[in-house]
Design a protein around this motif. Structure first.
Motif, PDB file in Angstrom:
ATOM      1  N   GLN A   1       3.223  44.215  30.927  1.00 17.83           N
ATOM      2  CA  GLN A   1       3.219  45.629  31.291  1.00 17.83           C
ATOM      3  C   GLN A   1       1.885  46.298  30.991  1.00 17.83           C
ATOM      4  O   GLN A   1       1.351  47.051  31.828  1.00 17.83           O
ATOM      5  CB  GLN A   1       4.357  46.362  30.581  1.00 17.83           C
TER       6      GLN A   1
ATOM      7  N   SER B   1       8.435  40.071  30.414  1.00 15.88           N
ATOM      8  CA  SER B   1       7.833  41.108  31.240  1.00 15.88           C
ATOM      9  C   SER B   1       7.007  42.104  30.425  1.00 15.88           C
ATOM     10  O   SER B   1       5.980  42.587  30.903  1.00 15.88           O
ATOM     11  CB  SER B   1       8.920  41.851  32.033  1.00 15.88           C
TER      12      SER B   1
ATOM     13  N   ILE C   1       9.902  47.004  35.088  1.00  7.74           N
ATOM     14  CA  ILE C   1       9.872  46.153  33.890  1.00  7.74           C
ATOM     15  C   ILE C   1      10.790  46.705  32.806  1.00  7.74           C
ATOM     16  O   ILE C   1      11.451  45.948  32.081  1.00  7.74           O
ATOM     17  CB  ILE C   1       8.425  46.007  33.368  1.00  7.74           C
TER      18      ILE C   1
ATOM     19  N   TRP D   1      10.218  42.000  38.925  1.00  2.00           N
ATOM     20  CA  TRP D   1       8.878  42.576  38.772  1.00  2.00           C
ATOM     21  C   TRP D   1       7.759  41.615  39.156  1.00  2.00           C
ATOM     22  O   TRP D   1       6.745  42.017  39.730  1.00  2.00           O
ATOM     23  CB  TRP D   1       8.685  43.047  37.325  1.00  2.00           C
TER      24      TRP D   1
END
Length: 420
Positions: free
Chosen positions: A349, A345, A334, A304
């Motif tokens: 987000q 991650s 993610i 990501w």
């Protein structure tokens, strides 16, 4: 097979095995092992026996093209002393010359070949004088040495205490790095350097240190004091010319060497290619950066952070719709991560979702902008960025009362007014 003899110790340069005998496998004593960095240290000191080897020379030779502090050198010296049974205050082997460096003061230091090596030449007349028992032991020694060498290599890869500790440091450094504050970035750099000192061939530490150097170069601006450290972007830094100073150029070139070394050590790891791409983008070499990122994604399509960085390049290049497509892809992948990757991650987000909303707002696509702001608030109910973005959007579309209610609710629950 070459040994370095220091007093009664014999150090096998190939395996790191330390013994009282040239045939350690038949020695009654339990054998010690010297790590690869310790072998290099003892070799340097032995080649300059009795002479001062300065700290600068040791740092340069032990950690070439790497930023480490003197603490790393002190720890390496301490580990070797412990194995040799040496004492800093009453040293018989390695003497400390305060503020200058170290020297090997052992009275007996020499390079010797093992019995096996000496008996290898069939035309050597001396071989006939070697007792059969010794020849038998030599044959056994060759076999055992091979097993020991393979075992040592596996030990280094799998279960070396130094490497295990180094990996833990890298994991902790990764957590600091992803917090995106100046303090945490500097803490990450220290931990990456300590990890390299413990395990000089740990590719993840080199790529991590390269990333942190780039992040420092981008965000630590001498010109834009009106922008917070964590808010400075690559595009803004390039636009301001913040990355073109002599100091920043030195930092980025150092990061380039680190990331190139990381790729060499771990050619099939997406993180090393990501770090190289990050450095290249900061050096304004977008084409090469994209190639590195594409290589990273060919290894792990769900990386990501790589996808976000590609979107960043397209945005800087004026291709905002393409950039948004990359940001959205990163947002959805993610959810596919687990473990430490998921922890790191997930912190991004919500921020990424707000970024997508803001980019749609920038394109005057108010419907999609509102969808994304509300989506972030659905799983992060009091995200200040999403709340503020949605409030501004509602106000811009004439929904002033709803905007006021949204801001009032946030102030009531959190105690901070973010809308004025």
């Amino acid at each position: 097979m070459t040994f370095l003899r220091i007093e009664h110790w014999y150090l096998n340069i190939d395996t790191g095995e330390l013994s009282n005998s040239l045939l350690p496998e038949i020695d009654d004593n339990e054998n010690e092992r010297v790590d690869p960095l310790g072998i290099k240290l003892l070799t340097l000191l032995a080649n300059n026996q009795g002479k001062l080897v300065t700290k600068d020379i040791l740092l340069e030779k032990l950690w070439p093209n790497t930023v480490v502090n003197e603490d790393a050198l002190s720890k390496c010296i301490s580990r070797v002393r412990k194995i040799l049974g040496d004492q800093p205050r009453q040293s018989k082997f390695i003497e400390t010359l305060p503020k200058r460096g170290y020297r090997l003061i052992a009275s007996h230091v020499e390079w010797v070949e093992s019995i096996e090596s000496q008996a290898h030449c069939a035309d050597n007349p001396a071989i006939n004088s070697v007792p059969k028992k010794v020849i038998f032991l030599v044959g056994v020694s060759l076999l055992v040495s091979l097993v020991v060498t393979i075992g040592f290599a596996l030990h280094e890869v799998i279960s070396s205490p130094a490497k295990l500790e180094a990996n833990k440091l890298v994991q902790q450094a990764d957590v600091y790095y992803h917090k995106v504050t100046r303090l945490d970035n500097e803490a990450a750099m220290e931990l990456y350097q300590k990890a390299i000192a413990l395990s000089p061939n740990l590719g993840a530490a080199y790529s991590g240190l390269a990333n942190a150097l780039v992040q420092r170069s981008i965000r630590l601006s001498n010109e834009r004091h009106d922008i917070a450290w964590q808010d400075m972007s690559l595009g803004q830094a390039l636009s301001d010319g913040n990355l073109f100073s002599e100091t920043k150029n030195r930092q980025l070139n150092k990061a380039l060497k680190l990331s190139e070394k990381a790729v060499k050590l771990l050619p099939n790891n997406e993180k090393t290619h990501k770090s190289l791409g990050f450095v290249l983008s900061a050096l304004n070499n977008f084409d090469a950066a994209i190639r590195s990122y594409e290589k990273a994604l060919s290894i792990n399509p769900n990386a990501w952070d790589v996808i976000i960085n590609m979107g960043d390049i397209y945005e800087i290049s004026g291709q905002l719709p393409t950039a948004i497509s990359y940001y959205k892809k990163a947002f959805y992948v993610i959810d596919k991560h687990e473990g430490i990757e998921a922890y790191l991650s997930k912190q991004w987000q919500a921020s990424l979702g707000v970024t997508i909303g803001n980019k749609y707002f920038q394109l005057n696509n108010l419907i999609d902008a509102e969808i994304w702001f509300r989506h972030v608030l659905s799983f992060t109910p009091f995200s200040p960025e999403a709340t503020l973005g949605l409030a501004k959007l509602l106000k811009s579309t004439g929904q002033t009362n709803e905007s006021i209610r949204l801001c009032s609710r946030y102030t009531e629950r959190i105690g901070i007014n973010i809308c004025d």
